[in-house]
Design an enzyme around this catalytic site. Structure first.
Site, short mmCIF file in Angstrom:
data_model
loop_
_atom_site.label_atom_id
_atom_site.label_comp_id
_atom_site.label_asym_id
_atom_site.label_seq_id
_atom_site.Cartn_x
_atom_site.Cartn_y
_atom_site.Cartn_z
CB THR A 1 -51.57 13.93 69.04
OG1 THR A 1 -50.33 13.66 69.44
CG2 THR A 1 -51.94 14.98 70.15
CD GLU B 1 -43.28 9.25 71.60
OE1 GLU B 1 -43.84 7.91 72.07
OE2 GLU B 1 -42.42 9.51 72.02
CG LEU C 1 -41.46 11.07 68.68
CD1 LEU C 1 -41.15 11.74 67.51
CD2 LEU C 1 -41.15 9.48 68.37
CG PHE D 1 -39.40 24.25 73.91
CD1 PHE D 1 -38.42 23.22 74.02
CD2 PHE D 1 -40.24 24.17 72.73
CE1 PHE D 1 -38.34 22.03 73.10
CE2 PHE D 1 -40.23 23.39 71.83
CZ PHE D 1 -39.19 22.16 72.09
CB ALA E 1 -37.61 35.09 69.94
N GLY E 2 -38.26 33.59 67.29
CA GLY E 2 -37.95 33.35 66.03
C GLY E 2 -39.09 33.59 65.12
N GLY F 1 -43.77 26.01 63.89
CA GLY F 1 -44.17 25.26 62.84
C GLY F 1 -44.35 23.58 63.03
CB CYS G 1 -46.69 18.23 66.86
SG CYS G 1 -46.35 16.59 66.30
CE LYS H 1 -36.70 19.69 65.70
NZ LYS H 1 -37.26 19.25 66.92
#
Ligand code: NAD
Ligand code: UPG
Length: 438
Positions: free
Chosen positions: A121, A149, A151, A250, A253-254, A258, A261, A322
């Site tokens: 990126t 990318e 992914l 997406f 909420a949380g 992190g 990326c 995650k």
């Protein structure tokens, strides 16, 4: 096709393995000697579900090999992927030193036409910089293509093998034909290869990540407001996600986004905007809100104990940023653990994959446990930072006996409020009513 992949991290290893799986001959190059030695022995240095099966098959069949030698790695390669780190520099911009170093090194050793593909990126204009760096010493013709990318870690193999789309930035017809051939096996179901110029492809990647980070952040702000007005953010997610213009994904909420990326890419796009004298105001808000969101549960934990956190033991479930990854880059758990330790608390922790990586950062400041329940033994409270599936339906009675207080601070909204009420827990989550035992 003969392919070289320079940089064998999360992206490079998945790229190399998946292109070997589609029948190409792939050599992965990395400067990390220990990593290459492990790969040569058949060991995968990262946890990425499904990668092992493809890796083992392609290594066994001789289509996937590893080296630390760049010249050896690119010998006879028609395409050369750059999957190198682009970490944030001091001013927030993406640091291009890894990419430009390899570009410098490539010039004198290219011995035939090759397409050099930037998979990292990188900010707008990087393809031109890479081209110039190679051209300084190149004796042969070459093209530089931007091929960002998309992914996601944890589902990287599936994302790579069945991409929603492939974005290719090039103005060279010759490179375009090579890219079409390379990606043909991955886009058989009609998912498009979208061609554009290099600068637009570079911007597309930042636009995608920043948009997704904004979407999550919007929901986090709705959650914060829900807590004040007495609404439930999960109902709102269902209520708006069914609108196909918004989409279901997406919207969770949380405890903030992190990973390696979103945080760095939002920051880098903001920096690009400043460089071009444009004030990208939404990005500033996204970063501000996420900064606060990651620390959101801490005051609640602190206030729960009349005498503060000092001397308390806090159990932590989930360390990875995650589920289904061992990656702890910018993981909310880390920041929270550091704050808990600084406040004088002890931390006992469990994560199915990421404990070794956290040990590398925090060492014996944290007690790492072999099961989620062991982490609860005699702890004063439980905090949850990652939605690993094994945390979703735990034995609440057993947990209640192990914990000194039946209290959970849940950064991922794993449990139903009624369930917590019935089980007699005090339960704090994100964007929902606080549950207190009757
Ligand atoms: N991790 C992701 O999910 C993801 C997804 C899409 C895009 N990206 C982007 O892809 C790029 C790579 O990310 P990553 O997560 O794979 O990084 P990573 O840190 O996991 O891997 C990078 C690898 O490059 C190697 N390297 C550094 N200098 C080298 C050199 N001179 N020669 C050979 N190897 C060298 C490092 O040793 C490391 O193994 C970044 O720009 C990132 O933003 C990452
Ligand atoms: O509804 C959601 C979805 C995600 N997240 C958080 O967002 C972060 C990023 O998650 P995810 O996007 O699934 O993981 P990454 O592996 O970081 O993937 C992102 O970053 C990659 C690197 O650029 C891109 O290639 C992917 O397309 C992009 O999704 C994590 O902290 C998640 O917990 C939420 O809080 N709520």
């Amino acid at each position: 096709m003969k392919i070289a992949v320079v940089g064998t991290g999360y992206v490079g290893l998945v790229t190399g393995t998946c292109f070997a799986e589609t029948g190409n001959q792939v050599t992965c190059v990395d400067i990390d000697v220990r990593k290459v030695e492990r790969l040569q022995k058949g060991e995968i240095p990262i946890y990425e579900p499904g990668l092992d099966v493809l890796f083992d098959r392609n290594v066994a069949e001789g289509r996937l090999v590893f080296t630390t030698n760049l010249a050896e790695g690119i010998k006879d390669a028609q395409v050369i992927f750059l999957a190198l780190p682009t970490p944030p520099g001091e001013d927030g911009s993406a640091d291009l030193k890894y990419i430009l170093k390899v570009a410098d090194d490539l010039g004198p050793i290219l011995d035939q036409y090759a397409v050099i593909i930037d998979k990292s990126t990188v900010p707008v204009g990087t393809a031109e910089k890479v081209r110039a760096a190679i051209a300084k010493n190149a004796k042969v013709d070459f093209d530089v293509v931007s091929n960002p990318e998309f992914l996601r870690e944890g589902v990287a193999v599936e994302d790579f093998m069945k991409p929603d789309r492939v974005v290719v930035g090039t103005t060279s017809e010759k490179a375009k034909r090579v890219m079409e051939k390379l990606y043909a096996p991955l886009v058989r179901q009609g998912n498009p290869v979208i061609f554009m110029d290099e600068r637009s492809a570079e911007m597309t990647k930042y636009a995608a990540n920043s948009f997704l980070a904004m979407k999550i952040t919007f929901m986090n702000e709705i959650a914060n407001l829900c807590e004040k007005v007495g609404a439930n953010v999960d109902d709102i997610r269902r209520g708006i996600g069914t609108d196909s213009r918004i989409g279901k994904r997406f919207l969770f909420a949380g405890i903030g986004y992190g990973g390696s990326c979103f945080p760095k890419d939002v920051q880098a796009l903001a920096k690009t905007s400043l460089d071009y004298d444009y004030d990208f105001r939404i990005l500033k808000s996204v970063m501000d809100v996420n900064y606060d969101q990651k620390k959101k549960l801490l005051p609640m934990v602190d206030n729960f104990f009349a005498d503060g956190l000092k001397g308390k033991t806090i159990a932590v479930w989930g360390l990875a940023f995650k589920p289904y990854t061992d990656d702890i880059r910018e993981a909310p758990a880390l920041e929270n653990i550091e704050a808990l330790l600084a406040a004088g608390a002890k931390v006992t922790a469990y994560d199915p994959e990421a404990m070794n990586n956290v040990k590398g950062v925090l060492g014996d400041q944290v007690t790492f446990c072999h099961t989620p329940y062991a982490a609860l033994d005699d702890a004063d409270a439980l905090m949850i930072f990652t939605e690993w599936p094994q945390f979703r339906t735990p034995e609440f009675e057993k947990m209640g006996k192990l914990l000194k207080n039946k209290v959970i601070f849940d950064g991922r909204n794993l449990y139903e409020l009624d369930q917590m009420r019935e089980m007699g827990y005090t339960y704090y989550s994100i964007g929902r009513e606080k549950v207190v035992p009757a």
